[in-house]
Design an enzyme around this catalytic site. Structure first.
Site, mmCIF file in Angstrom:
data_model
loop_
_atom_site.group_PDB
_atom_site.id
_atom_site.type_symbol
_atom_site.label_atom_id
_atom_site.label_comp_id
_atom_site.label_asym_id
_atom_site.label_seq_id
_atom_site.Cartn_x
_atom_site.Cartn_y
_atom_site.Cartn_z
ATOM 1 N N ASP A 1 -34.551 14.522 -26.715
ATOM 2 C CA ASP A 1 -35.407 13.373 -26.512
ATOM 3 C C ASP A 1 -34.948 12.348 -27.519
ATOM 4 O OD1 ASP A 1 -37.633 12.441 -24.854
ATOM 5 O OD2 ASP A 1 -38.476 11.925 -26.791
ATOM 6 N N HIS B 1 -26.425 9.276 -33.117
ATOM 7 C CA HIS B 1 -27.606 10.083 -33.449
ATOM 8 C C HIS B 1 -27.501 11.461 -32.801
ATOM 9 C CE1 HIS B 1 -27.916 7.731 -29.866
ATOM 10 N NE2 HIS B 1 -29.084 8.196 -29.485
HETATM 11 P P1 IMP Z 1 -35.513 10.098 -22.927
HETATM 12 O O1 IMP Z 1 -34.890 10.514 -21.659
HETATM 13 O O2 IMP Z 1 -36.997 10.090 -22.925
HETATM 14 O O3 IMP Z 1 -34.924 10.794 -24.125
HETATM 15 O O4 IMP Z 1 -35.117 8.571 -23.031
HETATM 16 C C1 IMP Z 1 -34.320 8.102 -24.014
HETATM 17 C C2 IMP Z 1 -34.037 6.648 -23.766
HETATM 18 O O5 IMP Z 1 -33.654 6.112 -25.026
HETATM 19 C C3 IMP Z 1 -32.843 6.428 -22.853
HETATM 20 O O6 IMP Z 1 -33.198 6.240 -21.527
HETATM 21 C C4 IMP Z 1 -32.233 5.170 -23.453
HETATM 22 O O7 IMP Z 1 -32.931 4.075 -23.004
HETATM 23 C C5 IMP Z 1 -32.540 5.292 -24.917
HETATM 24 N N1 IMP Z 1 -31.378 5.912 -25.596
HETATM 25 C C6 IMP Z 1 -31.296 7.149 -26.132
HETATM 26 N N2 IMP Z 1 -30.071 7.380 -26.636
HETATM 27 C C7 IMP Z 1 -29.366 6.268 -26.386
HETATM 28 C C8 IMP Z 1 -28.012 5.914 -26.662
HETATM 29 O O8 IMP Z 1 -27.180 6.660 -27.204
HETATM 30 N N3 IMP Z 1 -27.667 4.684 -26.270
HETATM 31 C C9 IMP Z 1 -28.509 3.824 -25.663
HETATM 32 N N4 IMP Z 1 -29.762 4.106 -25.376
HETATM 33 C C10 IMP Z 1 -30.199 5.323 -25.743
#
Ligand code: IMP
Length: 202
Positions: free
Chosen positions: A78, A187
């Site tokens: 996440d 990250h």
């Molecule tokens: P999750 O699927 O809830 O973890 O959503 C994480 C969201 O954070 C992604 O859809 C991106 O919008 C943003 N995000 C996370 N990691 C990255 C990255 O490495 N580059 C750009 N956006 C990121």
């Protein structure tokens, strides 16, 4: 006493994500360890609602459900963009800011608009990784990369907020960087380095 981590001993790991960008990056990061990855989406596994209040809670929730349903270890990530001048937004809501149509141009514009004339353009990406087993055991690792937000956005590589994120000490945004270079400082790669050291060492 140093913490003893449970070792991942199989060769197949479920990636509990329906985000193709992340599944691809995680697959790339694990390839050197001879781990074959299968996405939860390709197994038709349900995607839980992310009701946690932290990145860690959400990663755990996703990995636990996938491991329980598939009866195999699962890894979930996440992640998101944290902007201190916006009280931590978009944070755990980073994906939601892009709306149901997953329009990250819109999400980046929203960040820029909320920042307005703020002189504090610092931001960081956070990644929380949860490796969970069907018996309920979990191992959690986190990583961060610090930088600033640029506008107009630059580059067409990567995904999400990459085009407006300039990592500390760099000249290229994540959107302008070759994936291999981004992987080496991101990250996610920092959280991965901790995961691999703790759970994938031979
Ligand atoms: P999750 O699927 O809830 O973890 O959503 C994480 C969201 O954070 C992604 O859809 C991106 O919008 C943003 N995000 C996370 N990691 C990255 C990255 O490495 N580059 C750009 N956006 C990121």
């Amino acid at each position: 006493m140093p913490k003893v981590h449970r070792q991942f001993s199989g060769s197949q790991l479920i990636i509990a994500s329906h985000n193709q960008g992340k599944v691809r990056e995680i697959g790339d990061l694990l390839r050197p360890y001879n781990v074959e990855t299968t996405s939860a989406a390709s197994l038709g596994l349900e995607e839980p609602e992310e009701t946690g209040k932290t990145f860690t809670a959400n990663a755990k929730l996703k990995a636990h459900l996938a491991a329980k349903m598939a009866k195999r270890p699962a890894l979930a990530d996440d992640s998101g963009l944290v902007v201190p001048a916006l009280q931590g937004d978009p944070g755990i809501y980073s994906a939601r800011w892009a709306g149901p149509e997953k329009d990250f141009d819109k999400a980046m514009q929203l960040v820029e608009c909320r920042l307005g004339k703020s002189s504090d353009r610092n931001a960081y990406f956070v990644a929380a990784l949860a490796l969970c087993w069907p018996d309920g055991h979990s191992e959690i690792f986190t990583g961060r990369v610090y930088g600033t937000l640029v506008w107009p956005k630059r580059g067409t590589l990567g995904f999400g907020y990459d085009p407006m994120f300039l990592p500390q000490g760099g000249t290229k945004t994540f959107g302008e960087m070759e994936p291999g270079i981004k992987h080496s400082i991101s990250h996610r790669s920092k959280a991965f380095a901790k995961l691999v050291l703790a759970c994938f060492s031979t």
